[in-house]
Structure formats: C-alpha cells, structure tokens
Enzyme design. Sequence first.
Site, PDB file in Angstrom:
ATOM      1  N   SER A 310      27.921   9.001 -22.863  1.00 41.00           N
ATOM      2  CA  SER A 310      29.159   8.354 -23.269  1.00 41.00           C
ATOM      3  C   SER A 310      30.358   9.299 -23.230  1.00 41.00           C
ATOM      4  CB  SER A 310      28.952   7.757 -24.664  1.00 41.00           C
ATOM      5  OG  SER A 310      29.830   6.704 -24.898  1.00 41.00           O
ATOM      6  N   GLU A 321      35.892  16.455 -11.850  1.00 39.08           N
ATOM      7  CA  GLU A 321      36.609  15.800 -10.768  1.00 39.08           C
ATOM      8  C   GLU A 321      38.121  16.029 -10.809  1.00 39.08           C
ATOM      9  OE1 GLU A 321      35.514  11.701 -10.387  1.00 39.08           O
ATOM     10  OE2 GLU A 321      33.359  12.130 -10.274  1.00 39.08           O
ATOM     11  N   LYS A 335      25.741   6.495 -19.482  1.00 39.44           N
ATOM     12  CA  LYS A 335      26.306   5.377 -20.238  1.00 39.44           C
ATOM     13  C   LYS A 335      27.754   5.201 -19.814  1.00 39.44           C
ATOM     14  CE  LYS A 335      27.439   3.497 -24.720  1.00 39.44           C
ATOM     15  NZ  LYS A 335      28.854   3.274 -24.335  1.00 39.44           N
TER      16      LYS A 335
END
Length: 482
Positions: A310, A321, A335
């Site tokens: 999560s 990224e 998740k």
Amino acid sequence: MESNEPKQNNFLRIKKFHFAMLLFFIVFITAGITTFALAFGDDEPAVKVIGQRDEFTKLYEAYDVLKNNYYTEIDEDKVINGAINGMLESLDDPYSDYMNQEDAKSFHQSIESSFEGIGAEIQEKDGHIVIVTPLKGSPAEKAGLKPEDKVLEVDGKSLQGMSSSEAVMFIRGKKGTKVELSISRPGINEPVKVPIVRDTIPIETVYGEMIEDKIAKVQITNFSQNTTKELVAILNDLQKKGMQGLVLDVRQNPGGLLEQAVSISSLFVPKGEILFTVEDRHGNKEEYPSKSNGNPDVPLVVVIDKGSASASEILAAAVKESAGVPLVGETSFGKGTVQHAQDFEDGSNMKFTTEKWLTPKGNWIHKKGIKPDYEVALPEYAALPFIDPETELKVSSASEQVKAAQKMLKALGYDPGREDGFFDEKTAQAVMAFQKTENLEQTGTLKGASTIQLMTRLREQIEKNDPQIQKAVEVLKEQLNK
C-alpha cells in the site's frame, strides 16, 4: 496491528454520515406498513413507501418477514448490521468490510494512537486469514510470524471463511492476556501452534541509526498520523551526525494514510514530479505531485520485501520512477487500491475500495507488486517457524518443531547432524553446546529459556547479517564514490 486494512494499510479518507438512523427510520416505517397490510390480508407487496427505491424492496420484505414471523424476537441492530456486512462481503474484496462499534474503535486507534493486541497486519485471502506483516517490536514479530503465514485457528476456533474484521475480534485482546494461533506456513508440512502474549502496540513508527561510513538506516514501520513528523525529526538528527547516504527500510510495512504517503514521498522526490495517480471507476484520474524539493544531496536506496504494501509501495514506486532511486530486496506485496472509511452515527464503520492508484509511469501494481532493481532474499533460516517454549524437545522426539530447531542450531554454528525433524543424540549434543555457550543448564533438551534464547540469538543474527541491508549499503557506497 491486526486488520486495519490495516487498519492502517489502506489509504483512508474518513467521513461521517447519518445513514444508520435513516435506514432504521425507513425500516421502522416499513415494518409498520407490513403489519398493517398483513392484518387486512392485502396480497400486494407490503413495503411500498413514499420515496422508496425499488431495488431495496426485497430487502425490506425480508426484514419484515423475519421481524414478524421468526420464532423468536430478532435483534434488529444485529440483523441490519448483518445486511450491511453482507453487501460488503458480496464485493469479494478483502479490503472492503463492515466494522461494529468495537472494531471501528480499534480501527481508529490503530491509525491515531497505540492499541492492544499482537501487532500484526492481516487480510482475508481466498477464504483464509493471512499475515501481511508483523509490526516491528510487536509480540507477533517476536513470536516469529511472517508475511504469508495463514492463521488457521485462534484459541482452537477456526477462522475459515471469516473476514479480516471478524478475525480481529478473536486475535486482539487486553495487554498481558495470552492467545494461541495455529499457523500454516509455505514449506512447513504441519500447522504450528504459536502462543503469543498480547501487549500495547506503540505508536512510534520511525527508527533511525548510523550504521557505517556516514551511512544511515531509517525504518518506517507504517504510515500513521505522526509518521512524517517522526521521520523529519530523525532525518534532521542523522544529518547532524554526518549522514551522507540513507538506506530507507520499508520492509514489512503494511501502509497507512494517504496524506502520509504524499508528504513522506515528497521528501525524496523533486517538487512537481508525480508521486502517483488515482483513477476512479469512470476512468477519471487525479495526479498527486511532490509537494517539496526533496533532498537530492543525500543519495538514497529503498529496501522492500513481500510485506511492503500500500503506502510503502507508493513511496517505493514514486522514488524509483520519479527520482531514479534504486530498490533492493524482494518483490513487494501488490496492493494497488485506495479505501475510504465512513463512520455511521452509532459508531460502527464501513471501509470500502473507491479507486485504484497507478505509479508515476501509469503502472497498476495490484496483485503483482513492485520488482526491486537488486533482488536479494533473506537466508532460508529467516523464515523458520516459531518453536513453542512450553513444548519439550528431546531425544526421540520427531516433529516440525524439531526440524525448525535443528535448522536454527545449524544457522548459529551448532551442527545437529541432521535436519529432518528427528531428535537424536547428535542433536542433543548440539543443544548442550548451545546451552553451554549461553550459560544455560546443559540438559540436551529444548524447553523454556533454552528455546527462547535459541530464537532470540537467531533473530539477532538475522539483524546483524542482513543481506538486503548489506546490498543497499553497497549500492549507496557506489553512488557516493562516483
């Protein structure tokens, strides 16, 4: 931290509305009309109410039939709560569930303050209650619970088919009380009984230290209300101590609050860069950019594992990224959904999935997880099961617990001669050698203090010789030497 899904691993925006009283009022009127219709023998549906939504007709009819014809008086609140719970269970979503007043109170406590229990994040998966991760320093961690352990029973009661919220009712309890979990673990043939003494689970969520060559390690255990403040304070302190590189450890971190994921990720991602995107059922997207300039002067490596879920996955994906930060460890939990929690007027709570979140590059990691740049696994002995200190392991014993003990002895440098679960004289000699080193009574059997000390020493060895942290430090040093 039992299910706070949770509880803590869901990105929660908490709202209030007064649906419960409205529903009760409608049901009350409907029940009255039904009674009136039955008295006069009307064959038409007895649930026509001004402003009524037709899709609820069958629900009202079922309620009235039970209320007026069940062989005993029904508990109206229980029936209504069951109806709401049934709606959420029908979604077949482990992150959506209904919590009664007691469960809802525990849910809020797990986000806002301390709570009492075993300290493990759980979820329902394929009809089983599964450990997502034990919390750092919790009774669950000390007992050896691991991500992906299945909790089969609690004090002899089967959890098969229960929701995570229902399971929490049996797992949680007052500090100092004992609970016994029956655990099934991949690679272990027989279920293992794990006795755990409940305790207060602290609110502290960030731990930091200097480890070597001006490199610091900071662990975030979950994303609660004060996590950002804790993290900033610790980072400032480490900088005063000469921190030039940082290992950020979010292993076994089940997640937490959305706003904390944003503020913490912003500390490491340049301002304006995308942290993640939320997408609703209609395809509408909302981007969440970094709110600060990050700290490009301090090289960073993030460590993840299969217990990272999560919010910790949002952090990992954002730095990877949008800031080019390398990840070390194992593929994360996976998740990729966002939950909202809404409180009813009576103190109960409904938590349900509203959106999915995407990484800065538009990837949905749900059920797939985030793959690290450097895949490094912990040693096999790090996943060994808990050994019950109350069970005596001695010559001629044969069990999965004996096998676990033999593997622990071997990992600590005491050769048991075999690792097949049969306790022979060579194993007894290894136990005696261990007991001698630890200044324990040299009985050649494992029970009580000897068992506890064996597991303690193994845990210390895992922490001292952690290949994932060692790799992260290696990567950091390469960056610092450029």
